[in-house]
Design an enzyme around this catalytic site. Structure first.
Site, PDB file in Angstrom:
ATOM      1  N   ILE A  37       0.804  -1.361  -0.093  1.00 23.73           N
ATOM      2  CA  ILE A  37       0.010   0.106  -0.099  1.00 23.73           C
ATOM      3  C   ILE A  37       0.966   1.179   0.003  1.00 23.73           C
ATOM      4  CG2 ILE A  37      -2.059  -0.927   0.985  1.00 23.73           C
ATOM      5  CD1 ILE A  37      -1.132   0.086   3.726  1.00 23.73           C
TER       6      ILE A  37
ATOM      7  N   GLY B   1      11.789   5.039   0.561  1.00 27.15           N
ATOM      8  CA  GLY B   1      13.279   5.075   0.541  1.00 27.15           C
ATOM      9  C   GLY B   1      13.685   3.800   1.409  1.00 27.15           C
TER      10      GLY B   1
ATOM     11  N   GLY C 115      11.796   0.977   2.165  1.00 26.72           N
ATOM     12  CA  GLY C 115      11.311  -0.126   1.871  1.00 26.72           C
ATOM     13  C   GLY C 115       9.836   0.058   1.488  1.00 26.72           C
ATOM     14  N   LYS C 116       9.024  -1.046   1.591  1.00 23.15           N
ATOM     15  CA  LYS C 116       7.606  -1.174   1.395  1.00 23.15           C
ATOM     16  C   LYS C 116       6.559  -1.273   2.428  1.00 23.15           C
ATOM     17  CE  LYS C 116       8.318  -3.210  -3.038  1.00 23.15           C
ATOM     18  NZ  LYS C 116       8.473  -4.206  -4.047  1.00 23.15           N
ATOM     19  N   VAL C 117       5.613  -0.775   2.354  1.00 25.03           N
ATOM     20  CA  VAL C 117       4.400  -0.848   3.281  1.00 25.03           C
ATOM     21  C   VAL C 117       3.446  -1.745   2.951  1.00 25.03           C
ATOM     22  CG1 VAL C 117       2.777   0.141   4.773  1.00 25.03           C
ATOM     23  CG2 VAL C 117       4.715   1.539   4.335  1.00 25.03           C
TER      24      VAL C 117
ATOM     25  N   LYS D 116       5.414  -2.154   7.891  1.00 25.46           N
ATOM     26  CA  LYS D 116       6.497  -1.382   7.046  1.00 25.46           C
ATOM     27  C   LYS D 116       7.849  -2.403   7.086  1.00 25.46           C
ATOM     28  CE  LYS D 116       8.599   2.684   8.394  1.00 25.46           C
ATOM     29  NZ  LYS D 116       8.325   4.094   8.771  1.00 25.46           N
TER      30      LYS D 116
ATOM     31  N   ASP E  28      10.085  15.328  10.307  1.00 26.32           N
ATOM     32  CA  ASP E  28       9.693  15.055   8.973  1.00 26.32           C
ATOM     33  C   ASP E  28       8.018  15.335   8.853  1.00 26.32           C
ATOM     34  OD1 ASP E  28      10.198  14.458   6.358  1.00 26.32           O
ATOM     35  OD2 ASP E  28      10.372  12.344   6.774  1.00 26.32           O
TER      36      ASP E  28
END
Ligand SMILES: *[C@@H]1O[C@H](CO)[C@@H](O)[C@H](O)[C@H]1NC(C)=O
Ligand SMILES: *[C@@H]1O[C@H](CO)[C@@H](O)[C@H](O)[C@H]1NC(C)=O
Ligand SMILES: *[C@@H]1O[C@H](CO)[C@@H](O)[C@H](O)[C@H]1NC(C)=O
Ligand SMILES: *[C@@H]1O[C@H](CO)[C@@H](O)[C@H](O)[C@H]1NC(C)=O
Length: 852
Positions: free
Chosen positions: A514, A518, A520-522, A536, A635
């Site tokens: 989804i 930078g 990785g993936k969720v 995550k 952030d």
């Protein structure tokens, strides 16, 4: 009320005279003996009259064999400000003494002036060798004067009786003295305690210690003569003591700019002329030296065998705002002040003088004393650092009573903390110490309450029970700068076996992705109890990721708030870096405003946007104020504000978060991290991070919400590329209606829009100090929401009642403070969490928290 002009003027005169009165209340010494020895004549030097000792009452001078050496001196006397003091001397060939009746006990300067010469058959330069004692304290022993040079030896002693006796005893052929000063000093000039260099303990007993001034230096250029000093001291310029003056530059301000503040240095500590000049680490020069790391060092001769009191004088005449300068201070190789920020002592006021005392043990003062100022080691802050003055005082008769720094290492850190806490003075330190103790007690009580793990266990109990609870990141394995999970009493994230997550994501199926970044993936995940989670999975090749991984676990484990995305667990099996969060069904705020995904989603209404902003502001406000130490997100961006299925906003992604400054500091220095387009320009320039950096970034988010465009769009004309620049310019020009998202422009009430835009503009102020605190931003946004919904019964979205008063920032703040200070912490937090739709997992987790 308008005052008649005459009255007005009178008031001003009164005020002015009161101010002048305060300013001119110079110290008047109770005792002030100025004696010219070996003569009956008097001389006036720099406005002070020295009376010949021939004029003293007979009992004041007990000198059975003394010679009045009255001679015509050379016109110049090396080392003397005024040769008039050195044209006569009293020569003693047997023990002799001067006795002074004191009006007031306490600390006094005893200054002895020496200039050797030949007089009749007496060759003082060759024959003098003697001892000087005062009240049994040996000030000089076997002293032989230096030919051709006038010398002033300055001592300060706390005299308890009504008389002060200065005794001269020849140890060679004769003793002599040219002039004597005995002058009362302000009681608070020397305080009783000072930090011992290289040790975690304080030295106590300075108030009764006799001191000799060995060096008194004015950093910056001019020599300061007794005439310009309220206590008639001499301050020498520092150049000749500098190791490398090419690394430094001099600064000076107008002495009248120096502002003495209560409880800090006074005019008598050092005159404004000292504080108005400084030697500073050189930051000009080539750009390549901007990141140069070097110390500026001064080196002083100092007789061995004594302990020393070092007094460092600081006054920020260097920075523009009185804030933002941090540097390290070393005595010898010992760091005595780490990342010292004068703004902490001066409460961010420019040109307020401050001094710091240190005791250096004789073992560590081996003939040379060096003092260095170096750039802060935090991040790559600019090589700032300055020093305004320095006094090096020998602790007379101390003969090394203070143990050397080497002994320090044998003490355990626990003992150190105890001693520091116990000897801490000052409100803030005391408060911190109390807070610390309270926290410890709280923690202990919690530990006491801990019950066997009968709690949450949707997964395999063996993997998640007490084993996971006791698991903690050792500080060795992560560089040691992380608060250790499990030790701060609030860890609540669970270690989840890799196999469980594999199953939840269908073996990390691409179809479950989804989000991607930078790191990785969720993935979307379906846990064994059928709750949805976001998983995550950190890129294992990303070495930097490990730090952010730990930071995020640590931060989120401590934080519980309905407007912060909850961390449910983590997995570090087989070198994995996986974080498991509550599932936020509606994705990022960004995706609802613009961008590729936006097309499938209806635009958020103005009210929905306001509510999302308010939610995020609440989360950030909690971060900044909700715990003892502020947490700075670092952030903040629309992609890190997530919306759940009810469009409630939560702040996510704490990988870059940092503990904010300690209670008594204003910022932390750090490498610049964050996202382009959102970066606080001040943070970027100075690498100094404050909660106001988050406020800036949040201001950019408000603009995104307002304009529904990306923060950096390189395809646009130059002046439009940066949203922050373009939109603030448009707002300044009064073009609010031209930048607002056209899809909602018609629904928005102008007052609400104006309030919102004003808030954004304030958040984006150039300097952090000018930006509102997150609590104020929150309040303004709530107000904007009221302006939208409150007064418009026929408005487009009025279904919600007004925001209840009880959610105002003030109330929130007091709750958050209470939540760290009392044992009710959990209850308070739970109260705050009420009414939200938890995932089953999450509510169970809260329960298990409760019984810990
Ligand atoms: C030196 O002594 C002479 C006489 O003894 C006196 O007139 C003169 O003032 C003295 N000078 C000083 C500087 O004391
Ligand atoms: C002291 O200096 C004077 C003048 O310079 C000189 O005549 C004398 O010999 C020196 N005495 C000693 C002991 O060096
Ligand atoms: C001088 O010493 C006495 C104790 O002997 C102490 O009470 C007093 O505060 C000291 N005065 C100063 C100015 O340090
Ligand atoms: C400054 O001096 C101290 C003490 O000698 C030393 O530990 C430190 O590394 C020096 N810093 C720089 C930047 O040279």
């Amino acid at each position: 009320m308008l005052l008649p002009p005459v009255l007005d003027m009178l008031l001003w005169l009164l005020l002015a005279s009161a101010l002048l009165g305060a300013a001119s209340s110079a110290f008047v010494p109770a005792d002030n003996y100025l004696v010219l020895c070996g003569t009956s004549a008097s001389v006036t030097v720099a406005g002070r009259t020295f009376a010949g000792d021939g004029q003293l009452p007979a009992r004041s001078l007990t000198a059975p064999q003394s010679v009045e050496a009255n001679y015509t001196s050379p016109t110049t006397v090396a080392g003397a400000d005024d040769p008039a003091l050195y044209r006569s001397a009293r020569i003693f060939t047997a023990p002799a003494s001067y006795t002074f009746a004191l009006k007031q006990p306490g600390r006094h300067f005893v200054r002895l002036h020496f200039f050797p010469f030949r007089y009749q058959s007496y060759d003082v330069a060759t024959d003098a060798a003697f001892r000087v004692t005062v009240q049994g304290v040996v000030l000089l022993d076997g002293y032989t004067p230096k030919n051709g040079t006038a010398v002033v030896r300055e001592f300060s002693l706390n005299v308890t009786g009504g008389t002060l006796v200065i005794a001269f005893t020849p140890t060679g052929k004769l003793a002599f003295v040219n002039a004597i000063e005995v002058v009362s000093l302000p009681d608070d000039l020397i305080v009783d305690t000072a930090k011992i260099v290289g040790r975690a303990v304080q030295y106590a007993g300075l108030s009764t210690q006799a001191l000799e001034t060995v060096h008194r230096i004015n950093m910056g250029v001019p020599k300061i003569t007794p005439a310009s000093d309220t206590l008639w001291r001499t301050w020498l310029p520092d150049q000749s003591f500098q190791l490398d003056s090419t690394l430094t530059e001099h600064r000076n301000a107008t002495p009248s700019k120096v502002q003495y503040k209560p409880a800090l240095a006074t005019k008598d500590t050092a005159p404004p002329e000292v504080y108005a000049t400084a030697t500073e680490l050189s930051t000009s020069g080539e750009p390549s030296t901007i990141n140069a790391q070097f110390n500026m060092t001064w080196r002083f001769n100092a007789p061995t065998g004594s302990d020393y009191l070092l007094r460092l004088h600081f006054c920020d005449i260097v920075s523009k705002t009185g804030t933002g300068v941090a540097f390290n201070v070393f005595v010898g190789t010992w760091q005595v002040l780490e990342n010292y920020e004068i703004s902490v002592d001066t409460i961010n006021t420019l040109a307020v003088p401050v001094y710091k005392d240190f005791v250096l043990g004789a073992k560590d003062a081996t003939g040379l004393i060096t003092v260095s100022i170096g750039p802060s080691t935090l991040g790559n802050a600019f090589p700032d650092g300055f020093l305004n003055g320095l006094e090096i005082m020998r602790m007379v008769g101390s003969t090394g009573a203070v143990a050397g720094a080497a002994d320090a290492s044998t003490r355990s850190s626990k003992v150190k903390i105890g001693i520091i806490a116990a000897s801490a003075v000052g409100g803030v330190t005391l408060a911190m110490a109390l807070g610390f103790i309270a926290l410890r007690m709280l923690r202990r009580r919690k530990q006491g309450k801990k019950k066997p793990s009968d709690t949450w266990s949707p997964f395999s109990a063996s993997a998640l029970g007490s084993h996971s609870r006791s698991r903690s990141f050792s500080s060795k394995s992560n560089g040691g700068n992380m608060v250790i999970l499990g030790q701060n009493g609030a860890s609540a994230a669970y270690r989840i076996p890799f196999a469980v997550l594999q199953e939840a994501t269908g073996g990390f199926d691409e179809g479950m992705v989804i989000g991607e970044g930078g790191f990785g993936k969720v993935y979307k995940g379906n846990m064994p109890d059928n709750t949805m989670v976001a998983i995550k999975r950190g890129n294992r090749r990303n070495q930097q990721g490990i730090h952010e991984f730990h930071t995020e676990i640590e931060m989120l484990s401590r934080l519980r708030h309905r407007h912060l995305v909850s961390l449910i667990g983590y997995c570090d099996d087989r070198g994995e870096m996986i974080l498991v969060y509550e599932y936020m069904a509606m994705g990022t705020l960004r995706s609802h405003l613009y961008g590729a995904d936006q097309h499938d989603l209806p635009p958020l209404s103005w009210k929905q946007r306001l509510e999302a902003c308010i939610g995020a502001a609440r989360g950030l406000h909690y971060l900044h104020t909700g715990s003892a130490k502020a947490i700075i997100h670092r952030d903040v961006k629309s992609a890190n504000i997530l919306l759940d299925d009810t469009l409630m906003a939560k702040v996510a992604d704490f990988g870059l978060s940092k503990n904010g400054p300690e209670l008594d500091k204003t910022h932390v220095s750090t490498k610049v991290k964050g996202s382009f387009g959102y970066l606080d320009p001040e943070y970027f320039r100075r690498q100094m991070l404050t909660d106001k950096s988050d406020v800036y970034s949040f201001g950019v988010v408000l603009l995104e919400v307002l304009c529904a465009r990306t923060v950096i769009d390189p395809t646009l004309p130059r002046e439009m590329v940066s949203l922050a620049e373009w939109a603030t310019q448009q707002l300044k020009n009064g073009n609010l209606d031209q930048i607002v998202d056209p899809r909602i422009a018609a629904m928005v009430r102008p007052e609400s829009l104006k309030k919102f835009a004003d808030t954004a503009e304030k958040c984006l102020a150039e300097y952090g100090v000018e930006r509102p605190a997150m609590g104020d931003v929150l309040w303004s946004l709530e107000f904007a929401l009221q302006l939208q919904v409150g007064s418009s019964p026929d408005g487009s979205d009025t279904e919600t009642p007004l925001v209840p008063r009880s959610t105002t920032p003030q109330v929130q703040r007091s709750q958050s403070i209470a939540s760290v200070a009392t044992d009710d912490a959990m209850t308070t937090n739970l109260g705050d969490l009420e009414g939200m739709s938890f995932s089953g997992v999450f509510s169970k987790m809260i329960k298990s928290d409760e019984v810990r």
